[in-house]
Design a protein around this motif. Sequence first.
Motif, PDB file in Angstrom:
ATOM      1  N   THR A  87       0.998  -1.285   0.062  1.00  0.00           N
ATOM      2  CA  THR A  87       0.073  -0.187  -0.054  1.00  0.00           C
ATOM      3  C   THR A  87       0.762   1.224  -0.232  1.00  0.00           C
ATOM      4  O   THR A  87       0.702   1.947  -0.621  1.00  0.00           O
ATOM      5  CB  THR A  87      -1.062  -0.101   1.257  1.00  0.00           C
ATOM      6  N   PHE A  90       2.581   1.678  -3.532  1.00  0.00           N
ATOM      7  CA  PHE A  90       1.526   2.246  -4.340  1.00  0.00           C
ATOM      8  C   PHE A  90       1.288   3.719  -4.290  1.00  0.00           C
ATOM      9  O   PHE A  90       1.241   4.482  -5.202  1.00  0.00           O
ATOM     10  CB  PHE A  90       0.353   1.298  -4.239  1.00  0.00           C
ATOM     11  N   ALA A  91       0.954   4.161  -2.923  1.00  0.00           N
ATOM     12  CA  ALA A  91       0.654   5.514  -2.606  1.00  0.00           C
ATOM     13  C   ALA A  91       1.639   6.301  -3.148  1.00  0.00           C
ATOM     14  O   ALA A  91       1.605   7.173  -3.723  1.00  0.00           O
ATOM     15  CB  ALA A  91       0.357   5.736  -1.246  1.00  0.00           C
ATOM     16  N   LEU A  92       3.230   5.907  -3.053  1.00  0.00           N
ATOM     17  CA  LEU A  92       4.357   6.559  -3.444  1.00  0.00           C
ATOM     18  C   LEU A  92       4.464   6.707  -5.133  1.00  0.00           C
ATOM     19  O   LEU A  92       4.440   7.772  -5.366  1.00  0.00           O
ATOM     20  CB  LEU A  92       5.420   5.849  -2.858  1.00  0.00           C
ATOM     21  N   GLN A  94       1.999   6.982  -6.557  1.00  0.00           N
ATOM     22  CA  GLN A  94       0.664   7.794  -7.179  1.00  0.00           C
ATOM     23  C   GLN A  94       0.952   9.103  -7.084  1.00  0.00           C
ATOM     24  O   GLN A  94       0.181  10.174  -7.327  1.00  0.00           O
ATOM     25  CB  GLN A  94      -0.573   7.221  -6.665  1.00  0.00           C
ATOM     26  N   LEU A  95       1.939   9.679  -6.049  1.00  0.00           N
ATOM     27  CA  LEU A  95       2.022  11.009  -5.613  1.00  0.00           C
ATOM     28  C   LEU A  95       2.649  11.974  -6.625  1.00  0.00           C
ATOM     29  O   LEU A  95       3.108  11.370  -7.725  1.00  0.00           O
ATOM     30  CB  LEU A  95       2.829  11.038  -4.726  1.00  0.00           C
ATOM     31  N   TRP A 166      -3.457   4.387 -14.755  1.00  0.00           N
ATOM     32  CA  TRP A 166      -4.024   4.768 -13.412  1.00  0.00           C
ATOM     33  C   TRP A 166      -5.257   5.742 -13.844  1.00  0.00           C
ATOM     34  O   TRP A 166      -6.138   5.788 -13.055  1.00  0.00           O
ATOM     35  CB  TRP A 166      -2.947   5.200 -12.555  1.00  0.00           C
ATOM     36  N   GLN A 170      -9.049   5.754 -12.743  1.00  0.00           N
ATOM     37  CA  GLN A 170      -9.526   6.705 -12.201  1.00  0.00           C
ATOM     38  C   GLN A 170     -10.860   7.444 -12.567  1.00  0.00           C
ATOM     39  O   GLN A 170     -11.858   7.671 -12.034  1.00  0.00           O
ATOM     40  CB  GLN A 170      -8.710   7.734 -11.816  1.00  0.00           C
ATOM     41  N   GLY A 173     -13.954   5.513 -12.159  1.00  0.00           N
ATOM     42  CA  GLY A 173     -14.815   5.762 -10.700  1.00  0.00           C
ATOM     43  C   GLY A 173     -14.237   4.740  -9.976  1.00  0.00           C
ATOM     44  O   GLY A 173     -14.633   4.465  -8.854  1.00  0.00           O
ATOM     45  N   ALA A 176      -8.853   4.542  -4.806  1.00  0.00           N
ATOM     46  CA  ALA A 176      -7.482   4.216  -4.697  1.00  0.00           C
ATOM     47  C   ALA A 176      -7.341   2.938  -4.249  1.00  0.00           C
ATOM     48  O   ALA A 176      -6.401   1.993  -4.758  1.00  0.00           O
ATOM     49  CB  ALA A 176      -6.740   5.132  -3.824  1.00  0.00           C
ATOM     50  N   GLY A 177      -8.149   2.433  -3.109  1.00  0.00           N
ATOM     51  CA  GLY A 177      -8.020   0.911  -2.678  1.00  0.00           C
ATOM     52  C   GLY A 177      -8.447   0.198  -3.728  1.00  0.00           C
ATOM     53  O   GLY A 177      -7.922  -0.905  -3.913  1.00  0.00           O
ATOM     54  N   ILE A 179      -8.098   0.268  -7.006  1.00  0.00           N
ATOM     55  CA  ILE A 179      -7.062   0.254  -7.945  1.00  0.00           C
ATOM     56  C   ILE A 179      -5.885  -0.472  -7.447  1.00  0.00           C
ATOM     57  O   ILE A 179      -5.358  -1.125  -8.230  1.00  0.00           O
ATOM     58  CB  ILE A 179      -6.470   1.895  -8.389  1.00  0.00           C
ATOM     59  N   TRP A 180      -5.695  -0.231  -6.377  1.00  0.00           N
ATOM     60  CA  TRP A 180      -4.397  -1.147  -5.560  1.00  0.00           C
ATOM     61  C   TRP A 180      -4.567  -2.490  -5.915  1.00  0.00           C
ATOM     62  O   TRP A 180      -3.949  -3.429  -6.195  1.00  0.00           O
ATOM     63  CB  TRP A 180      -4.397  -0.504  -4.101  1.00  0.00           C
TER      64      TRP A 180
ATOM     65  N   TYR B  38      -8.991  10.473  -3.686  1.00  0.00           N
ATOM     66  CA  TYR B  38      -8.094   9.529  -4.301  1.00  0.00           C
ATOM     67  C   TYR B  38      -6.801  10.027  -3.350  1.00  0.00           C
ATOM     68  O   TYR B  38      -6.340   9.053  -2.795  1.00  0.00           O
ATOM     69  CB  TYR B  38      -7.824   9.877  -5.725  1.00  0.00           C
ATOM     70  N   LEU B  42      -4.298   7.855  -0.329  1.00  0.00           N
ATOM     71  CA  LEU B  42      -3.054   7.551  -0.727  1.00  0.00           C
ATOM     72  C   LEU B  42      -2.266   7.943   0.627  1.00  0.00           C
ATOM     73  O   LEU B  42      -1.479   7.108   1.139  1.00  0.00           O
ATOM     74  CB  LEU B  42      -2.523   8.499  -1.761  1.00  0.00           C
TER      75      LEU B  42
END
Lengths: 272, 318
Positions: A87, A90-92, A94-95, A166, A170, A173, A176-177, A179-180, B38, B42
């Motif tokens: 997680t 993944f978040a990294l 997307q930033l 990505w 999005q 619709g 984030a959860g 998509i991950w 979103y 994150l």
Amino acid sequence: MKFLHRFYPLAVLAISIIFLLPIYWVLIQSLNSVGSSVTEQSLWWVSDPQWENYVALWELLPFTRYLLNSLCVVAVAVPLTLLSASTAGFALSQLAPQAQRSWLGVSLFWLVIPAAAVWLFRFQIFNWAGLIDTRWVLIVPALAGSNPLFVLFYYWTWRAVPNELWEAAQLDGAGAGRIWWQIARPLGRPTTTAVVLLSFAMYWGDFIDPVLYLYDSQLYTLPIGLQLVNQLDRANLPLLMSAALFMMGPVLFLYGVIQPALLRHLRFNPFL
Amino acid sequence: MDDGLWLRCLVGIELSCRGASWWLATARYNLVMFQLGYRRVLWLFLLPYGIGMTILITIPALSTAVLAFTEYDALSPPTWVGGRNFGLMFTSPVVRQALFNSLFFVGAAVPLRLIGGLLLALLLNRPRGLVGVARTAVFIPTLIPAPAYALIGLWFFNPVYGPLNLFLGAAGLPQPAWLTDPWSARWMMVFLAFFQLGEGFILFFVALQTIPRAYYDLARLQGASWWQMFWYITLPFLRPWLLLFVVRDLLLSLQNSFVPSYMITYGGPYYATTFVPLLVYEIAFDLFDLGLAAAVLLLLFAVVGLLIWNVWQIWGRE
């Protein structure tokens, strides 16, 4: 260069033997009878294998308990690591680029801080949190991804995926959860394989944390069991070798199972 | 209370109520429209990693730097003693010995691991015959858990019962006493670290795959020798990876010396394998002088930081 070409298969064979033969010797030695010294013959074959050495291990110390403790730690810590590291990675990925760079810098900082630097005060923190002498001291790092390297592995994997993918998800619709879970997770499967192996090896062989933070012998894990064998019966080399084999067996088994998949992906490494 | 204050209080309450309702409305809007947004999810994903690592690494590491100036036994609160720990440390022969041991260890082990890993990666880089088996084999010692590896080392280097001296004797070479002789005990540690070179091997192996084949084809057309191709193509491409490896391995080797020195020799013979992590462990958890232990750690980091800075100056420019 011609010379090297001719002897290339031989060199490869020699390398394999150098790295594999010691394991075979350890296996043979673990079955030798106690007190017999090594001769050139006894390294290659045992005529009367002493399977009792493995039983003796159990008679000397409560190894079942150590094994269960180790299994318990690994069974909780490895899935937790996968969850927290993937997680975060993944978040990294997307930033915004600016934020990515600063998180990367912080991760590298965490990576170069040697473990010895955190021993002293981590003891204090665990003490304040009342975690000393509980299984949690071994598991807690898994909540934070275990190792910044694992997070970075995931980050590099998913950063290499084109951004359009990505964005399309999005627009459709997906949160984030979702998509991950539905897009990133299948794409990161080779990375997950590697992280499973590495985190398993990390928690299974963790020697320092139980030495520092565990005092209750009911909670001892296998690495501590090995150290106890080492202290109790140091001259009994076959016994030590059976203990060592017992400890490394599961890791090598996992490596054998996972390794074909790992090497297959190594050539098309996603994070390059 | 005068009316003015009442009024101001009422306005304040009113405003904060409005603020709260506005915030609630926005949150609900976000929840409905973007399923909590979103970006926000994150940040939620990053929260455990960021907070956890801060608590587990950043705070302890920074506290160690402060702890070095105090006297602290983990029971009574720490008292400030200024430079006392550093004075103690610089006059202690054991600290000097441990620092020397650690520096010797990384000075010998890191270059050997670098060269070994690089040579193996170069050699096993082509898809032919048994290469797959060899690649698997090279990584195996690295995967063996440290305590098991230490026990195997204990047997391997046993001067009487171990296989190594058996072979050395058979080959007519001198048979060192390994566990009881200071210098051969130090080299034993280096040797043990050398065989766990799998990580560097994988790193260089992956790095070699990134070099475009076309460079070699072109060089071969122009009649370049193997050595020239290595020196002018492979090495420049590998430089950032080598740098990464050296920095990481300096710190990793330093740390990894703990388990073998704890289990095989416990620092002996005559403090020959007392590396800094083992010394810090003894000072902190046997003698309960956490301040002094922190000071020794700081000294080590200063020295290693200097080493890394030097490596950076030599290789990292451009």
